[in-house]
Write a protein that holds these residues in place. Structure first.
Motif, PDB file in Angstrom:
ATOM      1  N   LEU A 112      36.327  10.744  11.180  1.00 38.01           N
ATOM      2  CA  LEU A 112      37.036  11.873  11.915  1.00 38.01           C
ATOM      3  C   LEU A 112      36.980  11.374  13.319  1.00 38.01           C
ATOM      4  O   LEU A 112      36.048  10.526  13.934  1.00 38.01           O
ATOM      5  CB  LEU A 112      35.904  13.019  11.505  1.00 38.01           C
ATOM      6  N   SER A 113      38.095  11.530  13.798  1.00 40.78           N
ATOM      7  CA  SER A 113      38.679  10.996  15.230  1.00 40.78           C
ATOM      8  C   SER A 113      38.904  12.207  15.984  1.00 40.78           C
ATOM      9  O   SER A 113      39.944  13.091  15.625  1.00 40.78           O
ATOM     10  CB  SER A 113      39.593  10.093  15.332  1.00 40.78           C
ATOM     11  N   ILE A 114      38.075  12.539  17.170  1.00 44.51           N
ATOM     12  CA  ILE A 114      38.696  13.601  18.073  1.00 44.51           C
ATOM     13  C   ILE A 114      38.933  12.974  19.619  1.00 44.51           C
ATOM     14  O   ILE A 114      38.222  12.144  19.931  1.00 44.51           O
ATOM     15  CB  ILE A 114      37.493  14.616  18.132  1.00 44.51           C
ATOM     16  N   GLU A 115      40.252  13.236  19.787  1.00 45.74           N
ATOM     17  CA  GLU A 115      40.849  12.782  21.054  1.00 45.74           C
ATOM     18  C   GLU A 115      41.029  13.844  21.997  1.00 45.74           C
ATOM     19  O   GLU A 115      41.813  14.765  21.552  1.00 45.74           O
ATOM     20  CB  GLU A 115      41.927  11.773  21.057  1.00 45.74           C
ATOM     21  N   ALA A 116      40.671  13.685  23.537  1.00 40.96           N
ATOM     22  CA  ALA A 116      40.835  14.990  24.143  1.00 40.96           C
ATOM     23  C   ALA A 116      41.299  14.369  25.641  1.00 40.96           C
ATOM     24  O   ALA A 116      41.012  13.465  25.913  1.00 40.96           O
ATOM     25  CB  ALA A 116      39.735  15.768  24.317  1.00 40.96           C
ATOM     26  N   ARG A 117      42.255  14.853  26.268  1.00 38.82           N
ATOM     27  CA  ARG A 117      42.771  14.685  27.471  1.00 38.82           C
ATOM     28  C   ARG A 117      42.750  15.850  28.461  1.00 38.82           C
ATOM     29  O   ARG A 117      42.700  17.063  28.044  1.00 38.82           O
ATOM     30  CB  ARG A 117      44.086  14.344  27.376  1.00 38.82           C
ATOM     31  N   SER A 118      42.606  15.462  29.829  1.00 40.27           N
ATOM     32  CA  SER A 118      42.645  16.574  30.674  1.00 40.27           C
ATOM     33  C   SER A 118      43.399  15.522  31.945  1.00 40.27           C
ATOM     34  O   SER A 118      43.651  14.487  31.950  1.00 40.27           O
ATOM     35  CB  SER A 118      41.405  16.786  31.340  1.00 40.27           C
TER      36      SER A 118
END
Length: 108
Positions: free
Chosen positions: A52-58
């Motif tokens: 499972l891969s979770i990528e987040a950006r801000s």
């Protein structure tokens, strides 16, 4: 799931154990809440039968976490304005195999 004990050991010294898969929906919900609370907005979730891969950006940076099918975090990369850390864990999600600290002036 096939669990590899001693992942950094040579292939003939690794121990292979079967572990049951976990329900990933609860893990994803917890991660989404935690990541959103940390100020990340643009979140991308991907999974297959083994990871499972979770990528987040801000505006300030990015975050990437990879979990195995047992629900253990095996990789985490956090980048805040060009400065961050990348950690790789053993299949247990606890044993730190490597940690790399980087900054905007070079080491990535």
């Amino acid at each position: 799931m096939l669990h590899l004990a001693g992942l950094s050991a040579p292939p003939n010294e690794r121990i292979y154990l079967m572990q049951p898969s976990v329900n990933m929906s609860e893990l994803v919900q917890r991660q989404l809440q935690e990541i959103a609370a940390d100020g990340f907005g643009d979140i991308d979730v991907r999974w297959n039968s083994i990871a499972l891969s979770i990528e987040a950006r801000s505006d300030e940076g990015s975050l990437r976490r990879v979990f195995n099918c047992a629900g253990a975090c095996v990789m985490e990369k956090i980048d805040r304005s060009g400065t961050g850390v990348e950690r790789v864990y053993d299949a247990d999600g606890i044993t730190l195999l490597s940690e790399e600290i980087f900054d905007e002036f070079g080491d990535s």
